[in-house]
Design an enzyme around this catalytic site. Structure first.
Site, short mmCIF file in Angstrom:
data_model
loop_
_atom_site.label_atom_id
_atom_site.label_comp_id
_atom_site.label_asym_id
_atom_site.label_seq_id
_atom_site.Cartn_x
_atom_site.Cartn_y
_atom_site.Cartn_z
N ARG A 1 24.27 -51.22 30.92
CA ARG A 1 23.12 -50.36 31.28
C ARG A 1 23.27 -49.81 32.71
NH1 ARG A 1 23.41 -51.41 26.85
NH2 ARG A 1 21.84 -52.23 25.42
N SER B 1 13.21 -50.65 25.63
CA SER B 1 13.33 -51.92 26.35
C SER B 1 13.07 -51.72 27.83
CB SER B 1 14.74 -52.50 26.16
OG SER B 1 14.97 -52.80 24.80
N GLU C 1 15.23 -51.89 33.22
CA GLU C 1 16.07 -50.91 32.56
C GLU C 1 15.46 -49.52 32.70
OE1 GLU C 1 17.49 -50.37 27.98
OE2 GLU C 1 17.83 -52.33 28.88
#
Length: 299
Positions: free
Chosen positions: A165, A216, A286
């Site tokens: 990520r 998320s 995130e």
């Protein structure tokens, strides 16, 4: 967008982020294509803050708004080109599920997981988006970027520091993704389509897709899952204002219909603090949070 001015002032970003909350962009531009985007960037003041937004699925703009220019790529930088068998170039505004289906229909495999990413190619490149075991940059052969002067460049994966990520230029520079060229392995269309259908069924069953959310919120820590940690701290269903930790999936924060950006950010901070205090693990966001707090409020 065709019935609206493509250059607007004080554009409510709640219209353009999947959380459906937050402040306005001082300037909002929806280019008709790459040439117009390059010309627009050339004319911007050198110090103007710039934010590229696709589907806004990983973004929160604070209630005081974004004090700069938002470039909206969805329905703007579009199109998928077949460069060679199993090699495809997708523009930054293409939704990732569109590329997944295109690859399957053209005899490719390995893109099925992209059907579960609710964002665009530009965003997927910028954060190395992934799910169900897949990651964007595993398939990237090259990318095209644009800088503040409107100059286009071809970049290789080696030009970036890429991780879970995570994707940043290996050498600091002010550039944004406008397209990516991807390579996939050979496959069978029916099998790839079936795989996508299965993944999407799993997504519907496990995620609160009927409520505004940003996907998320936190990265999974090494060897663990953010959702498990959050749930273990008794935070499922916990709410601040109109924002709630989803009872369906603890790593999702949903807008119950009245959430402000401050509600959402406060809940993100609360979850981080509680998990750290009770488990000793610091969750890493995130989602990206930008802009200014509303006047008189802490953001």
């Amino acid at each position: 967008m065709s019935d609206l001015p493509r250059l607007r002032r004080d554009e409510p970003m709640a219209r353009h982020v999947s959380w459906r909350a937050g402040g306005a962009a001082r300037t909002f531009f929806h280019p008709v294509g790459l040439d117009e985007l390059c010309a627009f960037l050339r004319d911007l003041p050198a110090g103007e803050p710039v934010l590229f937004v696709g589907l806004g699925s990983n973004l929160l703009v604070r209630d005081g708004g974004f004090p700069g220019t938002v470039i909206h790529t969805h329905h703007a930088l579009i199109g998928i080109t077949d460069e060679a068998p199993l090699r495809f170039t997708a523009m930054a505004g293409v939704p990732t599920p569109h590329l997944a289906r295109h690859v399957a229909k053209h005899g490719g495999a390995g893109a099925e997981w992209m059907a579960g990413v609710p964002g665009t190619i530009g965003g997927a490149l910028a954060m190395n988006a992934g799910c169900y075991g897949g990651e964007t940059w595993r398939h990237v052969a090259s990318v095209q970027t644009v800088d503040r002067s409107g100059v286009l460049r071809s970049r290789a994966p080696s030009d970036f520091d890429i991780g879970y990520r995570h994707c940043v230029p290996a050498t600091p520079r002010d550039e944004w993704f406008v397209s990516g060229t991807f390579e996939f392995k050979p496959g069978v269309e029916a099998e790839a389509m079936a795989g996508m259908k299965q993944l999407l069924s799993r997504r519907v069953a496990t995620q609160p897709l009927n409520q505004p959310n940003a996907g998320s919120v936190f990265r999974n820590p090494p060897g663990d899952h953010a959702a498990r940690l959050i749930e273990s701290c008794g935070l499922k269903g916990h709410a601040i204002g109109g924002a709630q930790v989803s009872p369906k999936h603890a790593n999702f924060i949903v807008n119950l219909g009245t959430a402000t950006a401050l509600d959402i950010e406060s809940l993100v901070d609360h979850v981080q603090a509680e998990v750290l205090a009770k488990t000793g693990i610091e969750l890493i966001r995130e989602v990206r949070i930008v802009g200014d707090a509303a006047v008189g409020k802490q953001g």
